[in-house]
Design a protein around this motif. Sequence first.
Motif, PDB file in Angstrom:
ATOM      1  N   ASP A  82       0.873  -1.172   0.000  1.00 34.16           N
ATOM      2  CA  ASP A  82       0.000   0.000   0.000  1.00 34.16           C
ATOM      3  C   ASP A  82       0.909   1.220   0.000  1.00 34.16           C
ATOM      4  O   ASP A  82       2.124   1.088  -0.187  1.00 34.16           O
ATOM      5  CB  ASP A  82      -0.994  -0.012   1.168  1.00 34.16           C
ATOM      6  CG  ASP A  82      -0.331   0.128   2.535  1.00 34.16           C
ATOM      7  OD1 ASP A  82       0.872   0.474   2.598  1.00 34.16           O
ATOM      8  OD2 ASP A  82      -1.014  -0.096   3.547  1.00 34.16           O
ATOM      9  N   THR A  84       1.055   3.584   2.552  1.00 34.20           N
ATOM     10  CA  THR A  84       1.249   4.144   3.890  1.00 34.20           C
ATOM     11  C   THR A  84       2.713   4.137   4.304  1.00 34.20           C
ATOM     12  O   THR A  84       3.267   5.167   4.715  1.00 34.20           O
ATOM     13  CB  THR A  84       0.416   3.361   4.920  1.00 34.20           C
ATOM     14  OG1 THR A  84      -0.960   3.396   4.536  1.00 34.20           O
ATOM     15  CG2 THR A  84       0.572   3.963   6.303  1.00 34.20           C
ATOM     16  N   ALA A 110       0.458  -0.618  -6.510  1.00 34.97           N
ATOM     17  CA  ALA A 110       0.873  -1.361  -5.324  1.00 34.97           C
ATOM     18  C   ALA A 110       0.686  -2.841  -5.632  1.00 34.97           C
ATOM     19  O   ALA A 110      -0.059  -3.211  -6.547  1.00 34.97           O
ATOM     20  CB  ALA A 110       0.063  -0.944  -4.100  1.00 34.97           C
ATOM     21  N   ARG A 112       0.131  -6.811  -3.834  1.00 30.29           N
ATOM     22  CA  ARG A 112      -0.234  -7.536  -2.617  1.00 30.29           C
ATOM     23  C   ARG A 112      -0.454  -9.007  -2.972  1.00 30.29           C
ATOM     24  O   ARG A 112      -1.300  -9.338  -3.800  1.00 30.29           O
ATOM     25  CB  ARG A 112      -1.492  -6.926  -1.999  1.00 30.29           C
ATOM     26  CG  ARG A 112      -1.867  -7.497  -0.651  1.00 30.29           C
ATOM     27  CD  ARG A 112      -2.972  -6.677  -0.009  1.00 30.29           C
ATOM     28  NE  ARG A 112      -2.543  -5.309   0.269  1.00 30.29           N
ATOM     29  CZ  ARG A 112      -3.318  -4.396   0.841  1.00 30.29           C
ATOM     30  NH1 ARG A 112      -4.552  -4.703   1.175  1.00 30.29           N
ATOM     31  NH2 ARG A 112      -2.858  -3.181   1.074  1.00 30.29           N
ATOM     32  N   GLN A 126      -3.655   2.489  -6.522  1.00 30.73           N
ATOM     33  CA  GLN A 126      -4.224   3.055  -5.301  1.00 30.73           C
ATOM     34  C   GLN A 126      -4.165   4.573  -5.361  1.00 30.73           C
ATOM     35  O   GLN A 126      -3.140   5.153  -5.725  1.00 30.73           O
ATOM     36  CB  GLN A 126      -3.460   2.561  -4.074  1.00 30.73           C
ATOM     37  CG  GLN A 126      -4.020   3.087  -2.755  1.00 30.73           C
ATOM     38  CD  GLN A 126      -3.389   2.409  -1.549  1.00 30.73           C
ATOM     39  OE1 GLN A 126      -2.916   1.280  -1.636  1.00 30.73           O
ATOM     40  NE2 GLN A 126      -3.388   3.091  -0.420  1.00 30.73           N
ATOM     41  N   ASP A 128      -4.595   7.918  -2.993  1.00 30.96           N
ATOM     42  CA  ASP A 128      -4.497   8.182  -1.566  1.00 30.96           C
ATOM     43  C   ASP A 128      -4.271   9.670  -1.323  1.00 30.96           C
ATOM     44  O   ASP A 128      -3.533  10.320  -2.070  1.00 30.96           O
ATOM     45  CB  ASP A 128      -3.311   7.385  -1.006  1.00 30.96           C
ATOM     46  CG  ASP A 128      -3.411   7.169   0.489  1.00 30.96           C
ATOM     47  OD1 ASP A 128      -4.470   7.470   1.062  1.00 30.96           O
ATOM     48  OD2 ASP A 128      -2.426   6.702   1.079  1.00 30.96           O
TER      49      ASP A 128
END
Length: 224
Positions: A82, A84, A110, A112, A126, A128
Amino acid sequence: MARTTLSGFPEWTPAGRIVEQRVIDHVRRTFELHGFAGIETRAVEPLEELMRKGETSKEVYVLRRLQETDDSAESELGLHFDLTVPFARYVLDNAHHLAFPFKRYQIQKAWRGERPQAGRFREFLQADIDVVGQDTLPFVFEVEVAIVMAEALAGVPGVDVVIGVNNRKLSQGFYEAIGLDDVEGTLRIVDKLAKVGPGTVTEMLVTELGATGAQSEAALELAG
């Protein structure tokens, strides 16, 4: 070359790519009209940082070169799952170049390593936004972020926007009141509700935290 299909790594047709680009352009314009500055961070971060919370080890794609030795510093890198962790590191690295409160947006890939399913991919884009302060951050920014998110999503055709507001203090007080003292552990498990379902969450609360059936039921009821 043989035809290969990798589940969870979407590739759009030219028509689909046009739609994606228009959505991205709309979201980007909305963020910028509200004074958010765009940044892009590197795709890789040290594994130690990516796995700091301990719950993401199965989701991280590790980056290795074929001729790499085990003692190489690059053997401890992974693709971010992500934005963050990269953003937190970016602020620390560039704090002397930034004006605070720093309003930032980021639209970036990103990765995952979870099981692909409806609405979940292994490679995804993503979008953000965040506001970072140096000491205290006025509450008005919390409201602004929600407003900007709603405006960005409302401009996408076919999207019905519903924003849920939560406060960790409410959950913490509730869990402590029913005797679940491990608030961090409870939040971590309940957060998996949409992914694994109520049965698995109940089992995890009982086996990992020693919760009773009544406590587990109450925690699930609060989560809705």
